[in-house]
Design a protein around this motif. Structure first.
Motif, PDB file in Angstrom:
ATOM      1  N   ARG A 381      -6.404  -1.077  14.700  1.00  0.00           N
ATOM      2  CA  ARG A 381      -6.466  -2.245  15.579  1.00  0.00           C
ATOM      3  C   ARG A 381      -6.309  -1.795  17.024  1.00  0.00           C
ATOM      4  O   ARG A 381      -5.213  -1.421  17.448  1.00  0.00           O
ATOM      5  N   ASP A 382      -7.419  -1.880  17.747  1.00  0.00           N
ATOM      6  CA  ASP A 382      -7.391  -1.647  19.187  1.00  0.00           C
ATOM      7  C   ASP A 382      -6.867  -2.931  19.837  1.00  0.00           C
ATOM      8  O   ASP A 382      -7.414  -4.011  19.636  1.00  0.00           O
ATOM      9  N   ASN A 383      -5.834  -2.787  20.639  1.00  0.00           N
ATOM     10  CA  ASN A 383      -5.172  -3.972  21.190  1.00  0.00           C
ATOM     11  C   ASN A 383      -5.642  -4.346  22.590  1.00  0.00           C
ATOM     12  O   ASN A 383      -5.112  -5.294  23.175  1.00  0.00           O
ATOM     13  N   LEU A 384      -6.615  -3.600  23.129  1.00  0.00           N
ATOM     14  CA  LEU A 384      -7.099  -3.876  24.485  1.00  0.00           C
ATOM     15  C   LEU A 384      -8.557  -4.319  24.462  1.00  0.00           C
ATOM     16  O   LEU A 384      -9.366  -3.758  23.725  1.00  0.00           O
ATOM     17  N   GLU A 470     -12.354  -7.484  19.093  1.00  0.00           N
ATOM     18  CA  GLU A 470     -12.400  -6.053  19.420  1.00  0.00           C
ATOM     19  C   GLU A 470     -12.467  -5.176  18.161  1.00  0.00           C
ATOM     20  O   GLU A 470     -12.802  -3.999  18.241  1.00  0.00           O
ATOM     21  N   ASN A 471     -12.127  -5.732  17.016  1.00  0.00           N
ATOM     22  CA  ASN A 471     -11.966  -4.949  15.777  1.00  0.00           C
ATOM     23  C   ASN A 471     -12.745  -5.599  14.634  1.00  0.00           C
ATOM     24  O   ASN A 471     -12.164  -6.300  13.794  1.00  0.00           O
ATOM     25  N   PRO A 472     -14.061  -5.383  14.590  1.00  0.00           N
ATOM     26  CA  PRO A 472     -14.911  -6.165  13.685  1.00  0.00           C
ATOM     27  C   PRO A 472     -14.726  -5.886  12.198  1.00  0.00           C
ATOM     28  O   PRO A 472     -15.265  -6.632  11.376  1.00  0.00           O
ATOM     29  N   HIS A 473     -13.972  -4.840  11.831  1.00  0.00           N
ATOM     30  CA  HIS A 473     -13.697  -4.657  10.399  1.00  0.00           C
ATOM     31  C   HIS A 473     -12.712  -5.704   9.899  1.00  0.00           C
ATOM     32  O   HIS A 473     -12.534  -5.864   8.695  1.00  0.00           O
ATOM     33  N   PHE A 474     -12.056  -6.417  10.819  1.00  0.00           N
ATOM     34  CA  PHE A 474     -11.275  -7.585  10.400  1.00  0.00           C
ATOM     35  C   PHE A 474     -12.155  -8.833  10.491  1.00  0.00           C
ATOM     36  O   PHE A 474     -12.952  -8.970  11.430  1.00  0.00           O
TER      37      PHE A 474
END
Ligand SMILES: [Fe+2]
Length: 529
Positions: A381-384, A470-474
């Motif tokens: 998870r990229d948080n930015l 930002e995190n398309p696997h979620f």
């Protein structure tokens, strides 16, 4: 001091061995008249097997902080098919030892597979509440259904356990609790409920009192009495963001040296064992290790017939320290470009021994669902927002090579239907487990359900939508609601409901379903309904 510690440990081992061997009890403890109910912390069951289950209770004096002196106390236990206990299936006597806070861990043997039972404890003229538990199906049994809840993070002073009142209506086979059963902090600011003794936890007695405070909650007690729980811990059962024998942070200066922490961890682990329906072998083996650092083996594998293998992981006890923490703290958000150690393949979140065990367990897993209960968000998870990357170094993102070893093992052993369950983040995150998180087009090798908290507050709800983008696997994320997940497994599919409260700060909170998902067996593709 060291000698005294060794003597205590030896005596504890002898006593535990005597209890396990079913020694006859001293006459003085056979009759007792209780002035106040000693079963105020309720009953619980756990660690089920096809022919056995662990029954738990802890005797206390009046109120959750009372103690009962030094003498062992005799406790009778009964298991029956009916709630009136008219025909006993099994019964016996156990000793509640002061060295273990008068907790009782009975390993009932000789039960029938895939069957529900009622149980209770009796001491002198006191009878405990009645609990209900079940055994697992035989390992090769064809099973049509498993219905279980996953939950985590129940900071007592952040709210009421309404979630458990509703969970009781879900007709569950099992509860999987994935960590943060207690918190080590003093009273929260703006506490929803508070207690005068809520300070920092440092001693065995204080950890015991915190567990007892939680167990005095009637909704939590009732849920423990409703079905067996599978339990693993995260950090707050000891200290925020600790790693193995390295202290975490948050503690007042002067209380957080390495020696302080080793002693505190040992105390916390003992108190955890004393309050959970765990097998005595897990604790005895740890004491017998004799290296001064108490351990408690929680990682384990259970098989629910041919339908599912259930694996519980411990990502706290054996992990390497976090790296590149900001401002001298162990944990925080880290730019991976500025921290090569994040990728260091020698670092482990599970420890070498547990990793090896996990690899072997995955190799042995059946063709049904493989459910891996662990503590935190599994997927990267990229948080930015934007091209800059910021990763939380205390979770799997801080141990990327270890995560890759796990996803590689899922593929190597052709694990058919992997399901990762987690907690810790106080938000619901649902996603696909990817073979390579740096390649968005890489294959999905499983699915992930990371659950929200029972009560613990979430700080980042406003950022959830941006992080999800930002995190398309979620495929789904939501941070405003507290609650739990219910997953029903059948041979063909799993169905998960995210159950959430309208307001966890109210004792009369209502429940609703936030989202529904399904996954077909053998095909790691999340469908939202
Ligand atoms: Fe938490």
């Amino acid at each position: 001091m060291r000698t005294a510690h060794r003597m205590d440990r030896r005596r504890l081992l002898q006593l535990a061995a005597a209890v396990a061997a079913g020694v006859s009890l001293p006459a003085f403890c056979l009759v007792r008249r209780w002035g106040a109910d000693p079963f105020l912390l309720g009953v619980a069951s756990g660690a089920p097997e096809p022919e056995s289950v662990v029954l738990w209770t802890r005797l206390i004096a009046a109120g959750p902080f009372g103690t009962l002196g030094d003498e062992p106390i005799s406790v009778r236990w009964e298991v029956a098919h009916d709630m009136n206990f008219s025909g006993l299936v099994r019964s016996g006597e156990a000793l509640a030892l002061s060295e273990l806070a008068h907790s009782v861990h009975v390993e009932v043997l000789g039960l029938a597979p895939d069957r529900w039972y009622f149980y209770r404890f009796i001491s002198g003229d006191a009878i405990s509440p009645t609990g209900r538990t079940r055994t697992l199906p035989a390992p090769d049994a064809v099973v049509g259904r498993l219905r279980m809840a996953y939950a985590s993070c129940q900071r007592w002073e952040h709210g009421y356990y309404s979630a458990y009142r509703h969970m009781r209506e879900e007709q569950l086979d099992l509860v999987m609790f994935l960590g943060d059963y207690i918190y080590e902090y003093p009273n929260a600011t703006a506490a929803v409920r508070s207690f005068p003794k809520l300070g920092w936890l440092t001693t065995l007695q204080e950890y015991r009192e915190r567990h007892a405070l939680h167990r005095s909650d009637p909704d939590l007690q009732a849920m423990h009495a409703a079905c067996p729980w599978l339990l693993v811990w995260d950090d707050h059962e000891v200290q925020n963001d600790y790693a193995g024998l390295q202290a975490g942070d948050g503690f007042p200066l002067g209380l957080n040296s390495a020696a302080d922490f080793a002693a505190r961890r040992a105390a916390a682990y003992q108190a955890y064992y004393e309050h959970m329906p765990l097998r005595a072998a897990a604790f005895k083996r740890a004491l017998a290790a004799g290296d001064g650092s108490a351990q408690l083996r929680l990682y384990s594998q259970l098989r629910f017939g041919r339908l599912a293998d259930l694996l519980l992981l411990d990502t706290r006890q054996y992990r390497d320290p976090q790296v590149c923490g900001p401002r001298g703290r162990p944990s925080g958000l880290v730019d991976p470009l500025l921290c090569a150690a994040l990728q260091d393949p020698t670092r482990s979140l599970l420890g070498a021994q547990q990793e090896q065990w996990l690899d072997q367990s995955l190799a042995r897993a059946g063709s049904g669902w493989t459910v891996i209960g662990q503590q935190t968000l599994f997927g990267r998870r990229d948080n930015l927002a934007g091209p800059a990357v910021s990763l939380w170094n205390d979770g799997w993102d801080g141990y990327a090579a270890a995560r890759t070893r796990l996803t590689d093992a899922l593929q190597k052993h052709r694990v058919g239907s992997p399901v990762l369950l987690g907690g810790d983040v106080h938000e619901n995150w649902i996603g696909h487990v990817k073979a390579d998180y740096l390649r968005p087009d890489s294959a999905a090798v499983g699915v992930e359900f990371c659950g929200t908290s029972i009560t613990s507050r979430a700080g980042g709800a406003a950022k959830v939508a941006q992080r999800l983008a930002e995190n398309p696997h979620f495929v789904f994320a939501e941070g405003r609601h507290r609650g739990y997940g219910v997953t029903e497994f059948t041979p063909a599919r799993l169905s998960t409901q995210l159950r959430v409260l309208d307001d966890a700060t109210r004792p009369d909170a209502r429940i609703e379903t936030l989202a529904r998902f399904s996954v077909q067996a053998g095909r790691p593709l999340l469908e939202q309904h």
